[in-house]
Enzyme design. Sequence first.
Site, PDB file in Angstrom:
ATOM      1  N   ALA A 147       0.723  -0.829  -0.107  1.00  0.00           N
ATOM      2  CA  ALA A 147       0.071   0.408   0.166  1.00  0.00           C
ATOM      3  C   ALA A 147       0.523   1.198  -0.385  1.00  0.00           C
ATOM      4  CB  ALA A 147      -0.841   0.693   1.386  1.00  0.00           C
ATOM      5  N   ALA A 148       1.966   1.495  -0.119  1.00  0.00           N
ATOM      6  CA  ALA A 148       2.912   2.851  -0.011  1.00  0.00           C
ATOM      7  C   ALA A 148       2.417   2.843  -1.664  1.00  0.00           C
ATOM      8  CB  ALA A 148       4.218   2.584  -0.157  1.00  0.00           C
ATOM      9  N   GLY A 149       2.247   2.139  -2.393  1.00  0.00           N
ATOM     10  CA  GLY A 149       1.928   3.477  -3.395  1.00  0.00           C
ATOM     11  C   GLY A 149       0.417   3.762  -3.178  1.00  0.00           C
ATOM     12  N   ASP A 150      -0.238   3.351  -2.992  1.00  0.00           N
ATOM     13  CA  ASP A 150      -1.798   3.364  -2.558  1.00  0.00           C
ATOM     14  C   ASP A 150      -1.624   4.713  -1.386  1.00  0.00           C
ATOM     15  OD1 ASP A 150      -2.271   1.554  -3.849  1.00  0.00           O
ATOM     16  OD2 ASP A 150      -2.606   0.306  -2.607  1.00  0.00           O
TER      17      ASP A 150
HETATM   18  O1  RIB Z   1      -1.520  -2.089  -3.325  1.00  0.00           O
HETATM   19  C1  RIB Z   1      -1.883  -3.186  -2.574  1.00  0.00           C
HETATM   20  C2  RIB Z   1      -3.018  -3.755  -2.296  1.00  0.00           C
HETATM   21  O2  RIB Z   1      -3.051  -4.651  -3.900  1.00  0.00           O
HETATM   22  C3  RIB Z   1      -3.445  -4.499  -1.718  1.00  0.00           C
HETATM   23  O3  RIB Z   1      -4.074  -4.134  -0.515  1.00  0.00           O
HETATM   24  C4  RIB Z   1      -4.307  -5.926  -1.740  1.00  0.00           C
HETATM   25  O4  RIB Z   1      -5.040  -6.402  -2.048  1.00  0.00           O
HETATM   26  C5  RIB Z   1      -3.431  -5.224  -3.739  1.00  0.00           C
HETATM   27  O5  RIB Z   1      -4.719  -5.038  -3.756  1.00  0.00           O
END
Ligand code: RIB
Length: 314
Positions: free
Chosen positions: A247-250
Amino acid sequence: MITVIGSLNMDLVVNTEKIPRPGETVMGRNFKQVPGGKGGNQADAAAKLGADVQMIGCIGDDSLGNILKASLASDGVKVDSVLVKVGISTGIASIIVEDSGDNAITVAPGANYELNTKDIEGLSQIVKKSKVILLQLEIPVNSVKAALMIGKHAGCITILNPAPAATLDGEIYDYVDILTPNESELEFLTGHETGTLEQVEAAGKLLIDKGIKEIIVTLGHNGCMHLKRNWRKHYEAYKVKAIDTTAAGDGFNGALAVCLNDGKTMDEAIQFAMKVGAMTVTKEGAQTSLPLKTEVDHFDSWVVSRFNREDEKQ
Ligand code: RIB
């Protein structure tokens, strides 16, 4: 307002010393279920940073879907437009995190792939009311394209995080203001190697020639690169100890959307998003690792205290 259109997954996470090679069995240490999905994570990141965020996506009619929706709502994401698809399971992601912090992720999309263009058209008023819309590629590409078209025609700032990498028709780029691939996604989209900063710049230029105005390539511990026509700026990464890069990119994308929604310059937005990405890798899990605005506001003292703690351990 920011609208995130994308996936919701329950992450099934196992920590292990080393990600297994094909055919290999390794012993893991523990198992956790953590709310995730690139769409959900980006919405959660933006809400934790104080933005007004609406989530559009799909869950199945099962307990995992209810948990994901409730978790986002408790972090401040508006979830009235999360649709329930009957007779199909909520998306899950099987995630292995090794001791270096790197991960391997396999997604079973389930209900995420049921978000169709009719759903998007039905929710078009929400998209049109948004200042920023943020999308990824864990939902059908034609639904991504439909939402981008609606958003672009309504004058929204449109951000596409092309993750995971997928084949895109060239026309989709007409509706994207900012594309945010990581280096491997950029390589997939262009067929051009991205091992060095020069190669990243050359590959990015190929997409700019296809009509994308701005590209921000996230490069993990090498920071990120902002590209426009005849313009390149490289940002160094903050040095932090990575525990889990999930989730760093998120976090980065959610933070970028927040700053653009607040009218910040792109330079300010990228600097802020870099801090959020750095903080995210120091905690375990997807939505569990995303920082609050108050935490990012104290980033400088946070970095110092983190380093001190790491120094103490050595
Ligand atoms: O970017 C991380 C995410 O990629 C995770 O939370 C997983 O669910 C996938 O969608």
